[in-house]
Enzyme design. Structure first.
Site, PDB file in Angstrom:
ATOM      1  N   SER A  15     -25.795 -30.736 -57.024  1.00  0.00           N
ATOM      2  CA  SER A  15     -24.889 -30.254 -55.905  1.00  0.00           C
ATOM      3  C   SER A  15     -23.603 -30.196 -56.473  1.00  0.00           C
ATOM      4  O   SER A  15     -22.790 -29.235 -55.838  1.00  0.00           O
ATOM      5  CB  SER A  15     -25.089 -31.415 -54.899  1.00  0.00           C
ATOM      6  OG  SER A  15     -24.956 -32.736 -55.372  1.00  0.00           O
ATOM      7  N   THR A 109     -18.508 -36.726 -63.665  1.00  0.00           N
ATOM      8  CA  THR A 109     -18.323 -37.327 -62.482  1.00  0.00           C
ATOM      9  C   THR A 109     -19.062 -38.595 -62.450  1.00  0.00           C
ATOM     10  O   THR A 109     -20.107 -38.688 -63.007  1.00  0.00           O
ATOM     11  CB  THR A 109     -18.541 -36.432 -61.223  1.00  0.00           C
ATOM     12  OG1 THR A 109     -20.426 -36.355 -61.480  1.00  0.00           O
ATOM     13  CG2 THR A 109     -17.838 -35.078 -61.526  1.00  0.00           C
ATOM     14  N   HIS A 110     -18.519 -39.593 -61.691  1.00  0.00           N
ATOM     15  CA  HIS A 110     -19.197 -40.984 -61.689  1.00  0.00           C
ATOM     16  C   HIS A 110     -19.023 -41.549 -60.126  1.00  0.00           C
ATOM     17  O   HIS A 110     -17.842 -41.660 -59.645  1.00  0.00           O
ATOM     18  CB  HIS A 110     -18.755 -41.992 -62.557  1.00  0.00           C
ATOM     19  CG  HIS A 110     -19.275 -43.206 -62.652  1.00  0.00           C
ATOM     20  ND1 HIS A 110     -20.530 -43.391 -63.271  1.00  0.00           N
ATOM     21  CD2 HIS A 110     -18.887 -44.335 -62.108  1.00  0.00           C
ATOM     22  CE1 HIS A 110     -20.947 -44.606 -63.062  1.00  0.00           C
ATOM     23  NE2 HIS A 110     -20.223 -45.365 -62.447  1.00  0.00           N
ATOM     24  N   ASP A 142     -15.794 -40.326 -73.205  1.00  0.00           N
ATOM     25  CA  ASP A 142     -15.501 -40.946 -74.646  1.00  0.00           C
ATOM     26  C   ASP A 142     -16.934 -41.558 -74.975  1.00  0.00           C
ATOM     27  O   ASP A 142     -17.950 -41.348 -74.469  1.00  0.00           O
ATOM     28  CB  ASP A 142     -14.271 -41.897 -74.736  1.00  0.00           C
ATOM     29  CG  ASP A 142     -14.740 -43.183 -73.800  1.00  0.00           C
ATOM     30  OD1 ASP A 142     -15.693 -43.398 -73.453  1.00  0.00           O
ATOM     31  OD2 ASP A 142     -13.724 -43.719 -73.833  1.00  0.00           O
TER      32      ASP A 142
END
Length: 199
Positions: A15, A109-110, A142
């Site tokens: 999405s 993205t989180h 990272d």
């Protein structure tokens, strides 16, 4: 106008990938997806195919080690020489060699307000903790798990009685918008990833 070339990595329905593909339909949007990669035969690859974007799949089960998988994934990404690699629902921790080769031009993205609730079950963890809000973070990847410098965040209120799927759907709506905005800001030099990474 500087146009960023992107490789997007996905694991599921795609999405967030779809949001970027829709955004680039506007000729003024300063980024173009040159390829989409996945770690499995992800349903979201169909979005790339619909838009005529090349795809590649590098399943970890085909390799003797995580490092060997990472080396092949990196090789597939580097074929496209992207300006930016976007992990958009990519559910694998990238091996250190991949991160060091791509970062800070590697973002993710989180579905939480990092540093709260890192890891693969952020929505479930936020509900279990009984907090009143969670959110979305777009950050530089990272070598830690969801520990890289934050590019942008937005809070999402947890409503009484929210299920994991209900909350996740509301988060995804914000996630699509924030990711698109982050790519726009990077392309327009409003966000400098090198500076953020060394701050």
């Amino acid at each position: 106008m500087t146009v960023l070339s992107l490789v997007v990595l996905i694991s599921g329905g795609g999405s967030n990938l779809r949001a970027l593909l829709d955004a680039q339909s506007d000729a003024e949007f300063p980024a173009r997806i040159v390829a989409v990669g996945a770690d499995n035969d992800a349903a979201g690859l169909s979005h790339a195919e619909e838009f005529g974007v090349p795809t590649f799949t590098v399943p970890p089960t085909s390799f003797e080690s995580r490092a060997a998988w990472g080396d092949e994934l990196l090789e597939q990404i580097e074929v496209w020489n992207p300006d930016l690699v976007v992990c958009a629902g990519f559910m694998r921790i990238l091996p250190p060699r991949v991160v060091s080769a791509l970062s800070p031009f590697l973002i993710n993205t989180h579905p939480a307000l990092l540093p709260a609730f890192p890891g693969a079950h952020a929505v479930r963890d936020a509900l279990a903790a009984g907090v009143s809000q969670t959110g979305v973070t777009v950050h530089i990847v990272d070598e830690g798990v969801d520990t890289g410098p934050v590019i942008v965040q937005e809070a999402v209120t947890i409503e009484p009685g929210d299920t994991e799927s209900e909350l996740h759907e509301r988060i995804k709506t914000i996630e699509r918008r924030l990711l698109t905005q982050a790519v726009l800001d990077i392309a327009n030099s409003r966000v400098n990833l090198r500076e953020l990474a060394t701050a």
